[in-house]
Each structure stands twice: as structure tokens, then as C-alpha cells.
Motif scaffolding. Structure first.
Motif, PDB file in Angstrom:
ATOM      1  N   GLY A   6       0.788  -1.223   0.000  1.00 44.23           N
ATOM      2  CA  GLY A   6       0.000   0.000   0.000  1.00 44.23           C
ATOM      3  C   GLY A   6       0.815   1.264   0.000  1.00 44.23           C
ATOM      4  O   GLY A   6       0.264   2.352  -0.069  1.00 44.23           O
ATOM      5  N   ARG A   7       2.130   1.138   0.091  1.00 40.30           N
ATOM      6  CA  ARG A   7       2.998   2.311   0.059  1.00 40.30           C
ATOM      7  C   ARG A   7       3.615   2.447  -1.320  1.00 40.30           C
ATOM      8  O   ARG A   7       4.042   1.464  -1.917  1.00 40.30           O
ATOM      9  N   GLY A  25       1.677  15.874   0.321  1.00 40.06           N
ATOM     10  CA  GLY A  25       0.546  15.350   1.069  1.00 40.06           C
ATOM     11  C   GLY A  25       0.596  13.837   1.182  1.00 40.06           C
ATOM     12  O   GLY A  25       0.325  13.268   2.246  1.00 40.06           O
ATOM     13  N   LEU A  26       0.956  13.161   0.105  1.00 38.51           N
ATOM     14  CA  LEU A  26       1.043  11.702   0.128  1.00 38.51           C
ATOM     15  C   LEU A  26       2.238  11.227   0.945  1.00 38.51           C
ATOM     16  O   LEU A  26       2.192  10.174   1.593  1.00 38.51           O
ATOM     17  N   ALA A  27       3.322  11.994   0.945  1.00 37.06           N
ATOM     18  CA  ALA A  27       4.462  11.650   1.788  1.00 37.06           C
ATOM     19  C   ALA A  27       4.061  11.690   3.258  1.00 37.06           C
ATOM     20  O   ALA A  27       4.499  10.862   4.060  1.00 37.06           O
ATOM     21  N   GLY A  28       3.196  12.637   3.603  1.00 40.33           N
ATOM     22  CA  GLY A  28       2.700  12.717   4.974  1.00 40.33           C
ATOM     23  C   GLY A  28       1.856  11.523   5.365  1.00 40.33           C
ATOM     24  O   GLY A  28       1.680  11.235   6.552  1.00 40.33           O
ATOM     25  N   ALA A  29       1.342  10.809   4.363  1.00 38.41           N
ATOM     26  CA  ALA A  29       0.549   9.599   4.611  1.00 38.41           C
ATOM     27  C   ALA A  29       1.414   8.341   4.586  1.00 38.41           C
ATOM     28  O   ALA A  29       0.882   7.236   4.676  1.00 38.41           O
ATOM     29  N   GLN A 156      -9.511   7.348  -5.475  1.00 35.89           N
ATOM     30  CA  GLN A 156     -10.256   7.901  -4.343  1.00 35.89           C
ATOM     31  C   GLN A 156      -9.471   7.757  -3.045  1.00 35.89           C
ATOM     32  O   GLN A 156      -9.456   8.671  -2.213  1.00 35.89           O
ATOM     33  N   ALA A 157      -8.797   6.631  -2.864  1.00 37.45           N
ATOM     34  CA  ALA A 157      -8.017   6.409  -1.651  1.00 37.45           C
ATOM     35  C   ALA A 157      -6.855   7.393  -1.557  1.00 37.45           C
ATOM     36  O   ALA A 157      -6.531   7.887  -0.461  1.00 37.45           O
ATOM     37  N   LEU A 158      -6.219   7.692  -2.686  1.00 40.85           N
ATOM     38  CA  LEU A 158      -5.128   8.664  -2.683  1.00 40.85           C
ATOM     39  C   LEU A 158      -5.628  10.043  -2.249  1.00 40.85           C
ATOM     40  O   LEU A 158      -4.964  10.748  -1.489  1.00 40.85           O
ATOM     41  N   VAL A 159      -6.801  10.422  -2.730  1.00 42.32           N
ATOM     42  CA  VAL A 159      -7.379  11.712  -2.345  1.00 42.32           C
ATOM     43  C   VAL A 159      -7.668  11.738  -0.844  1.00 42.32           C
ATOM     44  O   VAL A 159      -7.378  12.728  -0.158  1.00 42.32           O
ATOM     45  N   VAL A 160      -8.226  10.660  -0.328  1.00 44.30           N
ATOM     46  CA  VAL A 160      -8.514  10.584   1.105  1.00 44.30           C
ATOM     47  C   VAL A 160      -7.223  10.700   1.907  1.00 44.30           C
ATOM     48  O   VAL A 160      -7.178  11.351   2.958  1.00 44.30           O
ATOM     49  N   GLU A 161      -6.144  10.100   1.414  1.00 43.17           N
ATOM     50  CA  GLU A 161      -4.864  10.200   2.117  1.00 43.17           C
ATOM     51  C   GLU A 161      -4.338  11.634   2.130  1.00 43.17           C
ATOM     52  O   GLU A 161      -3.579  12.013   3.032  1.00 43.17           O
ATOM     53  N   LEU A 162      -4.729  12.420   1.146  1.00 45.94           N
ATOM     54  CA  LEU A 162      -4.359  13.835   1.143  1.00 45.94           C
ATOM     55  C   LEU A 162      -5.153  14.631   2.174  1.00 45.94           C
ATOM     56  O   LEU A 162      -4.825  15.782   2.454  1.00 45.94           O
TER      57      LEU A 162
END
Length: 237
Positions: A6-7, A25-29, A156-162
Motif C-alpha cells: 500500500g505504500r 501530502g502523500l508523503a505525509g501519509a 479515491q483512496a489517494l485523495v482521502v490520504e491527502l
């Protein structure tokens, strides 16, 4: 990092400001930043401010090493860049390829899709500055998402992670979506510029600050009026 756990390893190709914001933002996730191919020095410095230690690589190196490639291109240059990268045979089958242009869905990524890449179109519905301010605005905002149905949950999951909310826009509706974004942005800038000029003309200091609460509250009220609360089903309430 790999898609299996998942990473993702994330790479950036191009100069546009939204891509480093999304990468940060994704790095923060928990995702990893692989590097970037950014030609313009000012664009690279802006990206490095968000992503300290950002490694500068060639296009081929970024794409070869990344599970998610973000194409930081404008509407005018995106198709040309996709074609050039396809001609260079750099795409890796199974990798995610994302663009952030409002006008386009995934059709513009068809050459990459033909080489086995997975196309995603994610546009943050904010007025991008390319700074950390955008990260806060993303967490209060929405992202338009277009992707083939089997991989739509990934987008959609990538957006939620942002920290944002995804709104699905059909491929054929991206032009209308882009028109709405452009209209809202240009109209707001024009009206604020006109109003602040009037106040400055009568000697008001810092007219932008004077109008800030008014503009925000007026915009909030207009948006509430445009999105009325649904009435409860008959017999309830």
C-alpha cells in the motif's frame, strides 16, 4: 515501497505547482518520494521547499524507479509530454500515472495505458500556490477524480490520504468541470481586485484585509445556498 504493502514510491515529471503539493501530502501519509525531473530552476526550488532533499533525476530515472508518476504538466503541454515519454519507451507496466489538469480525464493518458500504465486524473479544486498553504486548503477541500472503473478506488483512496474529499467526474464531463473551476477562480479574483481598488481609492489601508471576512462569509453563504440541505423523507421530522 511498493503497491503490495500500500505504500508507493512517488516521482514527479514536469514544472507545474500542484504535483509537489500532492506529493508532499502523500508523503505525509507514508509514501516515499523517489525524486523529480523538473527543468525550471524556480519550479525545482519551489518543489524542494515542500520536499526537502528532493533528488533531481532524469525523466527516465523518475519513471523507472516510481510506482506513482505525477505528470506536472499544464493543459497545453500534457498530451505532448505523454507522447514524448511513450515514444521514449519509459513507461513501466502496472505503475500508476497521474495528471492534475482540470480539463482532462484519463483519455489524454491513453498512450501510457497502451504500454501497461494505470491512468489517474486527480485535480485539486483549490487555487494552487505551490506552498505549504495548499496542504491546509486540501484538507478542507475536494479533488475531482477520473479513472477507469477497476482502479477508481485507488484514485479515491489517494485523495482521502491527502485529507481531501474525492468527487468522481466522468471523462466526458471534465470540460464542464474545468469551466466551472475557471469561472469561480477568475470571477473571484476580478471582483476582489475591483472592490479593493475602490477602497484603496478612498484611502483605506490594506483593503484586502478589510474585505477578507466579508468576502469569505459572502462566498460561504453563496455556496450554502447552492447546496441546500436535502429535505427529510415524507413522514419524518
Amino acid at each position: 515501497m511498493s503497491q503490495k504493502d500500500g505504500r508507493l514510491g512517488i516521482g514527479i515529471v514536469g514544472n507545474e505547482a500542484a504535483a509537489p503539493v500532492i506529493a508532499r501530502g502523500l508523503a505525509g501519509a507514508g509514501h516515499a518520494i523517489i525524486g523529480a525531473s523538473i527543468a525550471e530552476e524556480s519550479a525545482y526550488e519551489r518543489a524542494e521547499a515542500l520536499l526537502p532533499g528532493l533528488q533531481r533525476l532524469s525523466e527516465a530515472q523518475v519513471i523507472e524507479r516510481s510506482e506513482l508518476v505525477i505528470l506536472a504538466e499544464s493543459a497545453e503541454t500534457l498530451a505532448e509530454r505523454v507522447a514524448a515519454l511513450t515514444e521514449a519507451s519509459v513507461w513501466v507496466p502496472g505503475q500508476l500515472v497521474m495528471h492534475n489538469v482540470a480539463e482532462f480525464g484519463t483519455g489524454v493518458l491513453a498512450p501510457a495505458l497502451a504500454k501497461g500504465a494505470i491512468p489517474l486524473a486527480i485535480h485539486p479544486a483549490i487555487d494552487v500556490t505551490g506552498t505549504s498553504l495548499d496542504l491546509t486548503r486540501l484538507r478542507e477541500g475536494w479533488c475531482a477524480v477520473t479513472a477507469p472503473r477497476p482502479v477508481l478506488p485507488i484514485a479515491q483512496a489517494l485523495v482521502v490520504e491527502l485529507g481531501a474529499e474525492p468527487v468522481v467526474i466522468a471523462e466526458e464531463d471534465r470540460g464542464t468541470y474545468a469551466e466551472a473551476i475557471t469561472t469561480a477562480t477568475s470571477f473571484t479574483r476580478s471582483i476582489v481586485k475591483q472592490a479593493t481598488a475602490l477602497l484603496a481609492g478612498i484611502g483605506v489601508d490594506a483593503p484586502g484585509f478589510v474585505l477578507s471576512s466579508l468576502v469569505r462569509s459572502a462566498a460561504d453563504n453563496a455556496l450554502i445556498d447552492a447546496s441546500p440541505t436535502p429535505e427529510p423523507p415524507f413522514g419524518e421530522g
